[in-house]
Structure formats: C-alpha cells, structure tokens
Design a protein around this motif. Structure first.
Motif, PDB file in Angstrom:
ATOM      1  N   ALA A 162       0.715  -1.245  -0.107  1.00 61.84           N
ATOM      2  CA  ALA A 162      -0.105   0.071   0.089  1.00 61.84           C
ATOM      3  C   ALA A 162       0.842   1.269   0.080  1.00 61.84           C
ATOM      4  O   ALA A 162       1.620   1.439   0.791  1.00 61.84           O
ATOM      5  N   GLY A 163       0.698   2.135  -0.975  1.00 63.66           N
ATOM      6  CA  GLY A 163       1.431   3.357  -1.018  1.00 63.66           C
ATOM      7  C   GLY A 163       2.536   3.223  -2.100  1.00 63.66           C
ATOM      8  O   GLY A 163       3.240   4.501  -2.193  1.00 63.66           O
ATOM      9  N   THR A 164       3.005   2.052  -2.291  1.00 62.76           N
ATOM     10  CA  THR A 164       4.236   1.815  -3.426  1.00 62.76           C
ATOM     11  C   THR A 164       3.604   2.088  -4.560  1.00 62.76           C
ATOM     12  O   THR A 164       2.425   1.868  -4.977  1.00 62.76           O
ATOM     13  N   VAL A 165       4.380   2.467  -5.515  1.00 62.78           N
ATOM     14  CA  VAL A 165       4.133   2.664  -7.014  1.00 62.78           C
ATOM     15  C   VAL A 165       5.074   1.838  -8.112  1.00 62.78           C
ATOM     16  O   VAL A 165       6.029   1.538  -7.653  1.00 62.78           O
ATOM     17  N   SER A 222       7.575   5.181  -4.278  1.00 62.98           N
ATOM     18  CA  SER A 222       6.299   5.105  -3.193  1.00 62.98           C
ATOM     19  C   SER A 222       6.030   6.744  -3.273  1.00 62.98           C
ATOM     20  O   SER A 222       6.500   7.446  -3.509  1.00 62.98           O
ATOM     21  N   VAL A 223       4.691   6.445  -2.825  1.00 65.45           N
ATOM     22  CA  VAL A 223       4.053   7.990  -2.490  1.00 65.45           C
ATOM     23  C   VAL A 223       4.393   8.335  -0.960  1.00 65.45           C
ATOM     24  O   VAL A 223       4.232   7.533  -0.106  1.00 65.45           O
ATOM     25  N   ILE A 224       4.978   9.466  -0.773  1.00 66.00           N
ATOM     26  CA  ILE A 224       5.656   9.802   0.263  1.00 66.00           C
ATOM     27  C   ILE A 224       5.198  11.021   0.934  1.00 66.00           C
ATOM     28  O   ILE A 224       4.745  11.827   0.255  1.00 66.00           O
ATOM     29  N   ARG A 225       5.189  11.151   2.368  1.00 66.90           N
ATOM     30  CA  ARG A 225       4.853  12.686   2.876  1.00 66.90           C
ATOM     31  C   ARG A 225       5.855  12.642   4.013  1.00 66.90           C
ATOM     32  O   ARG A 225       6.678  11.656   4.306  1.00 66.90           O
ATOM     33  N   PHE A 226       6.010  14.138   4.562  1.00 67.21           N
ATOM     34  CA  PHE A 226       7.133  14.296   5.414  1.00 67.21           C
ATOM     35  C   PHE A 226       6.315  14.319   6.475  1.00 67.21           C
ATOM     36  O   PHE A 226       5.174  14.625   6.622  1.00 67.21           O
TER      37      PHE A 226
END
Length: 277
Positions: A39-42, A50-54
């Motif tokens: 989940a959240g990888t691409v 991956s979809v990332i947030r800080f």
C-alpha cells in the motif's frame, strides 16, 4: 543501479543491468510491528517508488513520489548535476496492500533529482494525499527524519516486481563509488536483501515503525571494483572494499528539512543539506 534489463538495453549510458529474479514471497509482519505491504508503493516504467509524505506534510498538499535519481525519465543526472522544477508528465501505478494496481497517478513536475551524494528523484503529482485516501483508501508512507540505525529490521518493497525483501541494516558506508557517481553515508543491507534490476527506487521501510528510512538503489553484481552495477565501498582513509552480491540504499532523513509548507522545496531552508544546483 537496480534498473531492469529492458531499460538498460535502451540506454547507452547503462550496461548489464537486471537479472532473472527469484520469487520472494511477501513477509507477514508480526502483530507487535507495523504492517508492511504494498500500500502506497508505485510501479514506474523502469523502476519502483512510493508515495511519500514528510512529518509536517498536510493532507491537502500535493502528493509526492520518491524514486531514484537514476530512474529519471530524461536520463541519469551527471555527477555534480542537480535538477529542480523540471516539467514532467510521468505516470505511476498506485498499488494497494495486495500489490494490485488501483490507479494511475501523474506527475506535473520533477521537484528534485540528483545522483550526487545520494540517488533520489522526487516528483510532484497532480493530486493530493486526501484525494488518494478518499478515492482508494491508501495513505502515503512517512519519511523518517532521523538517521537510520544499524541492526534495524527492514523491508525493501518493490512496486515494479511486487516483491518484498526482508533483512537488516548491516551498517553504513562512508563513500559508495559507482562509475562516475559517489554516494555519501549509504545504507548497506545484510545479504538477505538480494535486490535485483527493477527494484531501484523501492522504499526501505523500518518494520517496527512503518516509516521509510532509505531508498533502494544499487548492488555489486559481478565483483568488479567501482564500476556501474558494481559499486565499491571507500572508507575515510581511501581504502576500497568490494562486496559482491551485497546491495545498498541511500538515506533520506535529511530530505524533510528541505521542504516547507505545502510540500514546497526550499534548498536554502535551515538544516537542508541536499546538494544544490
């Protein structure tokens, strides 16, 4: 570089990349640890990401995608080159926990890309974290803003191959030299993470916290010294060590300090140590 063979055959700058993979089944995390899945990888055309947030990112911010510098669609950045604000329309296959593609995300900008000191590309997408969550039930992966620790149990999650590799952080490399490029303070895996072509850009996830502590990027395939696909370790005294079959990642704990409100890049921000153009 852990790019796939197909990409290598279409680029004169890369040779001998990729291999026929051995199947590595996803590992089920214990209840006392974070659940690490897809989940959240691409998946990218030639790499993983991956979809990332800080830590300070907001749900309404434009979603960011992390992969390697050498996965950049316009070609690998030269040593010493830093790319910012470059227009992009690259697409990413968003995966759910089972590794099934549930959406196509699109970039509108290469926010940052380099292969100097590190090996990262960060894309800005045309959507927000909130929109992704509302439509697909998928949250971004959070980037850890402190230095990883030796011995940490990790998983390397490849959206390209839909495979998860489990091992530990073996240690850190003062300088990792590969062809014309030099990476600083790289993460070295224990031998169980036998990553292959196509795993480039995969998030390296701490199994205890579920946070991204590094981005997978390369390994020594043939035992050669300091050549492309055969990085060598260089210590502070200039001594060279070659570890055939061992793979590496680049730290990302220093990246959050370079992003301000709204996920905007500010290389002049206090504490930002990323290479500048």
């Amino acid at each position: 570089m852990n790019k796939p063979l197909l990409a290598a055959l279409t680029s004169l700058a890369i040779a001998g990349l990729g291999a026929t993979p051995a199947i590595a089944a996803p590992h089920t995390a214990k209840a006392v640890k974070a659940t690490v899945d897809f989940a959240g990888t691409v998946s990218l055309s030639n790499c993983s990401g991956s979809v990332i947030r800080f830590p300070n990112s907001a749900a309404t911010d434009p979603a960011l995608v992390l992969t390697n510098g050498h996965c950049l669609e316009t070609g690998m950045p030269d040593a010493g080159e830093v790319i910012t604000g470059q227009s992009s329309s690259r697409t990413f296959g968003l995966l759910n926990s089972a590794g099934t593609k549930v959406a196509t995300l699109r970039a509108n900008q290469v926010v940052y890309s380099t292969m100097t000191d590190t090996d990262v590309t960060i894309y800005r997408t045309t959507t927000t974290y909130a929109a992704i969550k509302n439509s697909y039930g998928i949250s971004p992966l959070t980037v850890q803003d402190t230095h990883p620790t030796a011995g940490t149990a990790i998983k390397v999650v490849s959206g390209y191959w839909k495979r998860i590799y489990s091992c530990n952080v073996d240690g850190f490399v003062y300088r990792l030299k590969e062809g014309d490029w030099t990476f600083k303070d790289s993460v070295r895996y224990t031998s169980a993470c036998n990553t292959i072509g196509g795993t480039s850009g995969s998030p390296v996830i701490d199994t205890a916290t579920g946070k991204v502590v590094a981005v997978n990027n390369t390994g020594n395939e043939d035992g050669e010294q300091c050549t492309v696909n055969n990085p060598c370790e260089v210590d502070a005294n200039g001594n060279i060590t070659v570890r055939q079959g061992i793979n590496y990642a680049q730290e990302i704990y220093n990246i959050p300090a370079c992003f301000t409100t709204g996920n905007k890049l500010n290389l002049s921000a206090a504490g930002c140590t990323l290479p500048k153009p």
